[in-house]
Structures are given as structure tokens and as C-alpha cells.
Write an enzyme that holds these catalytic residues in place. Structure first.
Site, PDB file in Angstrom:
ATOM      1  N   LYS A  21       0.839  -1.215   0.000  1.00 34.87           N
ATOM      2  CA  LYS A  21       0.000   0.000   0.000  1.00 34.87           C
ATOM      3  C   LYS A  21       0.871   1.262   0.000  1.00 34.87           C
ATOM      4  O   LYS A  21       0.645   2.187  -0.767  1.00 34.87           O
ATOM      5  CB  LYS A  21      -0.918   0.035   1.234  1.00 34.87           C
ATOM      6  CG  LYS A  21      -1.889  -1.119   1.323  1.00 34.87           C
ATOM      7  CD  LYS A  21      -2.813  -0.997   2.534  1.00 34.87           C
ATOM      8  CE  LYS A  21      -2.119  -1.086   3.873  1.00 34.87           C
ATOM      9  NZ  LYS A  21      -1.482  -2.393   4.152  1.00 34.87           N
ATOM     10  N   ARG A  95     -10.466  -0.107   8.175  1.00 33.42           N
ATOM     11  CA  ARG A  95     -10.089  -1.510   8.409  1.00 33.42           C
ATOM     12  C   ARG A  95     -11.181  -2.309   9.080  1.00 33.42           C
ATOM     13  O   ARG A  95     -10.988  -3.487   9.402  1.00 33.42           O
ATOM     14  CB  ARG A  95      -8.868  -1.577   9.301  1.00 33.42           C
ATOM     15  CG  ARG A  95      -7.658  -1.277   8.492  1.00 33.42           C
ATOM     16  CD  ARG A  95      -6.453  -1.647   9.249  1.00 33.42           C
ATOM     17  NE  ARG A  95      -5.455  -0.755   8.790  1.00 33.42           N
ATOM     18  CZ  ARG A  95      -4.220  -1.100   8.522  1.00 33.42           C
ATOM     19  NH1 ARG A  95      -3.822  -2.320   8.743  1.00 33.42           N
ATOM     20  NH2 ARG A  95      -3.382  -0.228   8.080  1.00 33.42           N
ATOM     21  N   ARG A 129      12.030  -5.086   5.631  1.00 37.33           N
ATOM     22  CA  ARG A 129      11.527  -3.709   5.541  1.00 37.33           C
ATOM     23  C   ARG A 129      12.242  -2.765   6.515  1.00 37.33           C
ATOM     24  O   ARG A 129      12.390  -3.058   7.688  1.00 37.33           O
ATOM     25  CB  ARG A 129      10.032  -3.656   5.840  1.00 37.33           C
ATOM     26  CG  ARG A 129       9.600  -2.207   5.838  1.00 37.33           C
ATOM     27  CD  ARG A 129       8.172  -1.883   5.996  1.00 37.33           C
ATOM     28  NE  ARG A 129       7.392  -2.767   6.798  1.00 37.33           N
ATOM     29  CZ  ARG A 129       6.084  -2.878   6.620  1.00 37.33           C
ATOM     30  NH1 ARG A 129       5.489  -2.221   5.674  1.00 37.33           N
ATOM     31  NH2 ARG A 129       5.392  -3.659   7.404  1.00 37.33           N
ATOM     32  N   ARG A 162      10.167  -1.634  12.194  1.00 38.05           N
ATOM     33  CA  ARG A 162       8.985  -1.396  13.027  1.00 38.05           C
ATOM     34  C   ARG A 162       8.816  -2.490  14.072  1.00 38.05           C
ATOM     35  O   ARG A 162       9.048  -3.660  13.798  1.00 38.05           O
ATOM     36  CB  ARG A 162       7.731  -1.342  12.125  1.00 38.05           C
ATOM     37  CG  ARG A 162       7.558  -0.026  11.448  1.00 38.05           C
ATOM     38  CD  ARG A 162       6.546  -0.044  10.338  1.00 38.05           C
ATOM     39  NE  ARG A 162       5.322  -0.791  10.594  1.00 38.05           N
ATOM     40  CZ  ARG A 162       4.317  -0.872   9.721  1.00 38.05           C
ATOM     41  NH1 ARG A 162       4.390  -0.247   8.566  1.00 38.05           N
ATOM     42  NH2 ARG A 162       3.243  -1.576   9.996  1.00 38.05           N
ATOM     43  N   ARG A 173      -1.400  -9.523  12.615  1.00 39.04           N
ATOM     44  CA  ARG A 173      -1.893  -8.492  11.682  1.00 39.04           C
ATOM     45  C   ARG A 173      -2.566  -9.141  10.478  1.00 39.04           C
ATOM     46  O   ARG A 173      -3.607  -8.667  10.008  1.00 39.04           O
ATOM     47  CB  ARG A 173      -0.736  -7.593  11.224  1.00 39.04           C
ATOM     48  CG  ARG A 173      -0.327  -6.564  12.262  1.00 39.04           C
ATOM     49  CD  ARG A 173       1.073  -6.041  12.041  1.00 39.04           C
ATOM     50  NE  ARG A 173       1.256  -5.361  10.786  1.00 39.04           N
ATOM     51  CZ  ARG A 173       2.440  -5.156  10.207  1.00 39.04           C
ATOM     52  NH1 ARG A 173       3.543  -5.588  10.783  1.00 39.04           N
ATOM     53  NH2 ARG A 173       2.511  -4.525   9.063  1.00 39.04           N
TER      54      ARG A 173
HETATM   55  P1  G5P Z   1      -0.024   0.126   8.779  1.00 39.74           P
HETATM   56  O1  G5P Z   1       1.149   0.958   8.988  1.00 39.74           O
HETATM   57  O2  G5P Z   1      -1.066   0.561   7.836  1.00 39.74           O
HETATM   58  P2  G5P Z   1      -0.097  -2.475   7.487  1.00 39.74           P
HETATM   59  O3  G5P Z   1       0.173  -3.685   8.274  1.00 39.74           O
HETATM   60  O4  G5P Z   1      -1.459  -2.347   6.961  1.00 39.74           O
HETATM   61  O5  G5P Z   1       0.478  -1.337   8.429  1.00 39.74           O
HETATM   62  P3  G5P Z   1       2.171  -1.977   6.067  1.00 39.74           P
HETATM   63  O6  G5P Z   1       2.929  -2.921   6.947  1.00 39.74           O
HETATM   64  O7  G5P Z   1       2.416  -0.507   6.227  1.00 39.74           O
HETATM   65  O8  G5P Z   1       0.697  -2.302   6.191  1.00 39.74           O
HETATM   66  P4  G5P Z   1       2.099  -1.742   3.202  1.00 39.74           P
HETATM   67  O9  G5P Z   1       2.047  -0.265   3.328  1.00 39.74           O
HETATM   68  O10 G5P Z   1       0.932  -2.453   2.606  1.00 39.74           O
HETATM   69  O11 G5P Z   1       2.468  -2.429   4.574  1.00 39.74           O
HETATM   70  O12 G5P Z   1       3.358  -2.199   2.376  1.00 39.74           O
HETATM   71  P5  G5P Z   1       4.735  -1.429   2.040  1.00 39.74           P
HETATM   72  O13 G5P Z   1       5.300  -0.828   3.279  1.00 39.74           O
HETATM   73  O14 G5P Z   1       4.548  -0.590   0.829  1.00 39.74           O
HETATM   74  O15 G5P Z   1       5.616  -2.695   1.576  1.00 39.74           O
HETATM   75  C1  G5P Z   1       6.027  -3.630   2.548  1.00 39.74           C
HETATM   76  C2  G5P Z   1       7.504  -3.964   2.314  1.00 39.74           C
HETATM   77  O16 G5P Z   1       7.602  -4.692   1.080  1.00 39.74           O
HETATM   78  C3  G5P Z   1       8.415  -2.734   2.155  1.00 39.74           C
HETATM   79  O17 G5P Z   1       9.684  -3.073   2.695  1.00 39.74           O
HETATM   80  C4  G5P Z   1       8.521  -2.557   0.636  1.00 39.74           C
HETATM   81  O18 G5P Z   1       9.731  -1.920   0.245  1.00 39.74           O
HETATM   82  C5  G5P Z   1       8.487  -4.024   0.177  1.00 39.74           C
HETATM   83  N1  G5P Z   1       7.917  -4.260  -1.151  1.00 39.74           N
HETATM   84  C6  G5P Z   1       6.923  -3.613  -1.802  1.00 39.74           C
HETATM   85  N2  G5P Z   1       6.691  -4.187  -2.998  1.00 39.74           N
HETATM   86  C7  G5P Z   1       7.541  -5.248  -3.105  1.00 39.74           C
HETATM   87  C8  G5P Z   1       7.790  -6.235  -4.096  1.00 39.74           C
HETATM   88  O19 G5P Z   1       7.165  -6.274  -5.164  1.00 39.74           O
HETATM   89  N3  G5P Z   1       8.748  -7.173  -3.821  1.00 39.74           N
HETATM   90  C9  G5P Z   1       9.462  -7.145  -2.657  1.00 39.74           C
HETATM   91  N4  G5P Z   1      10.399  -8.088  -2.466  1.00 39.74           N
HETATM   92  N5  G5P Z   1       9.263  -6.233  -1.686  1.00 39.74           N
HETATM   93  C10 G5P Z   1       8.320  -5.294  -1.910  1.00 39.74           C
HETATM   94  O20 G5P Z   1      -0.721  -0.159  10.177  1.00 39.74           O
HETATM   95  C11 G5P Z   1       0.063  -0.560  11.282  1.00 39.74           C
HETATM   96  C12 G5P Z   1      -0.819  -0.741  12.486  1.00 39.74           C
HETATM   97  O21 G5P Z   1      -1.458   0.492  12.795  1.00 39.74           O
HETATM   98  C13 G5P Z   1      -2.784   0.261  13.264  1.00 39.74           C
HETATM   99  C14 G5P Z   1      -2.908  -1.259  13.417  1.00 39.74           C
HETATM  100  O22 G5P Z   1      -2.462  -1.612  14.707  1.00 39.74           O
HETATM  101  C15 G5P Z   1      -1.943  -1.764  12.337  1.00 39.74           C
HETATM  102  O23 G5P Z   1      -1.519  -3.080  12.571  1.00 39.74           O
HETATM  103  N6  G5P Z   1      -3.729   0.797  12.290  1.00 39.74           N
HETATM  104  C16 G5P Z   1      -5.051   0.800  12.466  1.00 39.74           C
HETATM  105  N7  G5P Z   1      -5.832   0.348  13.486  1.00 39.74           N
HETATM  106  C17 G5P Z   1      -7.167   0.487  13.336  1.00 39.74           C
HETATM  107  N8  G5P Z   1      -7.743   0.996  12.236  1.00 39.74           N
HETATM  108  C18 G5P Z   1      -7.009   1.459  11.190  1.00 39.74           C
HETATM  109  N9  G5P Z   1      -7.606   1.960  10.107  1.00 39.74           N
HETATM  110  C19 G5P Z   1      -5.590   1.373  11.295  1.00 39.74           C
HETATM  111  N10 G5P Z   1      -4.565   1.726  10.470  1.00 39.74           N
HETATM  112  C20 G5P Z   1      -3.449   1.360  11.091  1.00 39.74           C
HETATM  113 MG    MG Z   2       2.077   1.096   4.947  1.00 41.25          MG
END
Ligand code: G5P
Ligand code: MG
Length: 222
Positions: A21, A95, A129, A162, A173
Site C-alpha cells: 500500500k 479496516r 523492511r 517497526r 496483523r
Molecule cells: P499500517 O502501517 O497501515 P499495514 O500492516 O497495513 O500497516 P504496512 O505494513 O504498512 O501495512 P504496506 O504499506 O501495505 O504495509 O506495504 P509497504 O510498506 O509498501 O511494503 C512492505 C515492504 O515490502 C516494504 O519493505 C517494501 O519496500 C516491500 N515491497 C513492496 N513491494 C515489493 C515487491 O514487489 N517485492 C518485494 N520483495 N518487496 C516489496 O498499520 C500498522 C498498524 O497500525 C494500526 C494497526 O495496529 C496496524 O496493525 N492501524 C489501524 N488500526 C485500526 N484501524 C485502522 N484503520 C488502522 N490503520 C493502522
Molecule cells: Mg504502509
């Protein structure tokens, strides 16, 4: 072009933890005139600033649980009010169905982009990451490493791993996501705004997202 619209555009991007995302959002912001608001980034900035909301949120986030709907929705709605004149992209909110309903009372999404990436790919990614907390920029030791290991390309500040990227929290998660996502997708499907993007890699998904958005919003001219 008739599909290009003058009114502010409302987009949401949903997907499992580490589905990309944040990575895809940064490409959308690079190519289209939109402000990016990530629920997770917002919470991490509250934690860094040691606000009451941040201290409360950390107790949920470190376990991989969701922050309560009322706290999260208030935070997001307040932030959206500050950028209401602009087109925006909301990342990782809603979410829960409750959050979707609260948001709908204030704003109607024009599109909801849902990323569908296989779980085994996600688990591998998280270990590599590295995050720049104040900007939300993310790197991956395999996929997009920083120019200097452990250092943000833009500011030169330290990157961190993180707390909720530890294996137990990641498992939780993913479970939490699976338990909540279906009614949200049904809700947006019912409103006719849902668009699913399947793929294993961001570089495979991104061209499809770009093409889809290009038909709906003006690209950046600069
Ligand atoms: P977050 O911060 O929203 P998540 O768990 O939804 O956390 P996250 O971890 O931020 O999502 P993302 O944004 O979907 O992941 O993904 P990203 O960071 O872009 O990519 C992940 C990794 O993969 C990075 O290192 C990137 O470089 C790599 N990558 C990307 N594409 C590729 C690829 O093609 N290949 C490879 N090898 N790597 C790749 O939420 C965190 C917490 O906050 C709370 C909750 O507690 C949640 O757990 N929260 C909420 N609580 C309630 N309601 C809500 N609406 C909430 N929002 C957040
Ligand atoms: Mg994110």
C-alpha cells in the site's frame, strides 16, 4: 477528456500488511495530484510525538491488533478535514466495516483500490523492511534498498525496523486483516467503487493501477 474531473478526487487503498500500500501510494502521489494519508504513518507520528493517542495506539499496534474504531476514525476524519480541498488517497483506512460507515458519513470514495498479494510473499517482505518514520518512506533490503544501508535517501536520517514487524505481530496483523476485510470489500462493491488488483510483485501491479487511475484523474504536469 471527459473522464478528467475538476472536483477533488477521493481514493482509498486497501490490502494486507506489507501488500505494498505504502509503496504504491508513493508512486500514485509521484504521478497524480493527490495528498497521501496513511493511518499507520499517522499513528507512528503520534507515537513519536508521545501524544496520549500515540501512547494508547502503541499498546494495540505492538501486538498487531487494531486501534479502536472511535480513536482511529476521529484521527482520520480530523486529518481529512485539513486536506478537504485537495484530491486525496487514504491508505489503510477503513479496516473495519464500522470505520467504513463512519467515513461514508463524511466523504464518499470515488475509487477503492484493493491489493491482493499472496501471503507467503508478504511474510518474506516484512523481514527486509526498513522505514523512515517521520516521512513514512519504506525500503526493502531486497526490493528497493536505501542508497546507504540503514539511512533514509532524502534526509540522511536513520531508518528503523517497526516493532510490529516481529513475526508474532505480523501473524496477528494478517489474521486481523483476514477477519475484517470481507465486509469492507462487500460494502464498497455494493457502492460500485471497488477495484481489485492481484499480483505477486508491486512492479506487476503498479502499471495496472496507473492505467486505471489515468482514466479518472489528471496526471501531474510537473
Ligand atoms: P499500517 O502501517 O497501515 P499495514 O500492516 O497495513 O500497516 P504496512 O505494513 O504498512 O501495512 P504496506 O504499506 O501495505 O504495509 O506495504 P509497504 O510498506 O509498501 O511494503 C512492505 C515492504 O515490502 C516494504 O519493505 C517494501 O519496500 C516491500 N515491497 C513492496 N513491494 C515489493 C515487491 O514487489 N517485492 C518485494 N520483495 N518487496 C516489496 O498499520 C500498522 C498498524 O497500525 C494500526 C494497526 O495496529 C496496524 O496493525 N492501524 C489501524 N488500526 C485500526 N484501524 C485502522 N484503520 C488502522 N490503520 C493502522
Ligand atoms: Mg504502509
Amino acid at each position: 477528456m471527459s473522464a478528467i474531473r475538476a472536483k477533488a478526487f477521493r481514493a482509498i487503498i486497501l490490502g494486507a500488511p506489507a501488500s505494498g500500500k505504502g509503496t504504491i501510494s508513493s508512486r500514485i502521489v509521484r504521478d497524480f495530484k493527490m495528498k497521501h494519508l496513511s493511518g499507520g504513518d499517522l499513528l507512528r507520528s503520534q507515537i513519536s510525538a508521545k501524544t496520549d493517542v500515540g501512547l494508547l495506539a502503541k499498546t494495540f499496534m505492538d501486538k498487531g491488533s487494531l486501534v479502536p474504531d472511535d480513536v482511529m476514525s476521529t484521527l482520520i476524519i480530523n486529518e481529512l478535514a485539513l486536506i478537504k480541498q485537495h484530491s486525496w488517497l487514504l491508505d489503510g483506512f477503513p479496516r473495519t466495516l464500522k470505520q467504513a460507515e463512519i467515513l461514508h458519513q463524511q466523504e464518499h470514495a470515488d475509487v477503492v483500490i484493493s491489493l491482493d498479494v499472496p501471503e507467503e510473499e508478504i511474510v518474506q517482505r516484512v523481514a527486509g523492511r526498513w522505514t523512515h518514520i517521520s516521512s513514512g518512506r519504506v525500503y526493502n533490503t531486497e526490493f528497493n534498498p536505501p542508497k546507504v544501508p540503514g539511512v533514509d535517501d532524502v534526509t540522511g536520517e536513520k531508518l528503523i525496523q517497526r516493532d510490529d514487524d516481529k513475526p508474532e505481530a505480523v501473524r496477528k496483523r494478517l489474521q486481523t486483516y483476514e477477519a475484517n476485510i470481507k465486509p469492507i470489500l462487500d460494502y464498497y462493491n455494493h457502492h460500485g467503487v471497488l477495484k481489485l488488483f492481484e499480483g505477486r510483485f508491486t512492479n506487476e501491479i503498479w502499471p495496472k493501477v496507473h492505467e486505471f487511475l489515468s482514466e479518472k484523474i489528471p496526471p501531474k504536469s510537473n
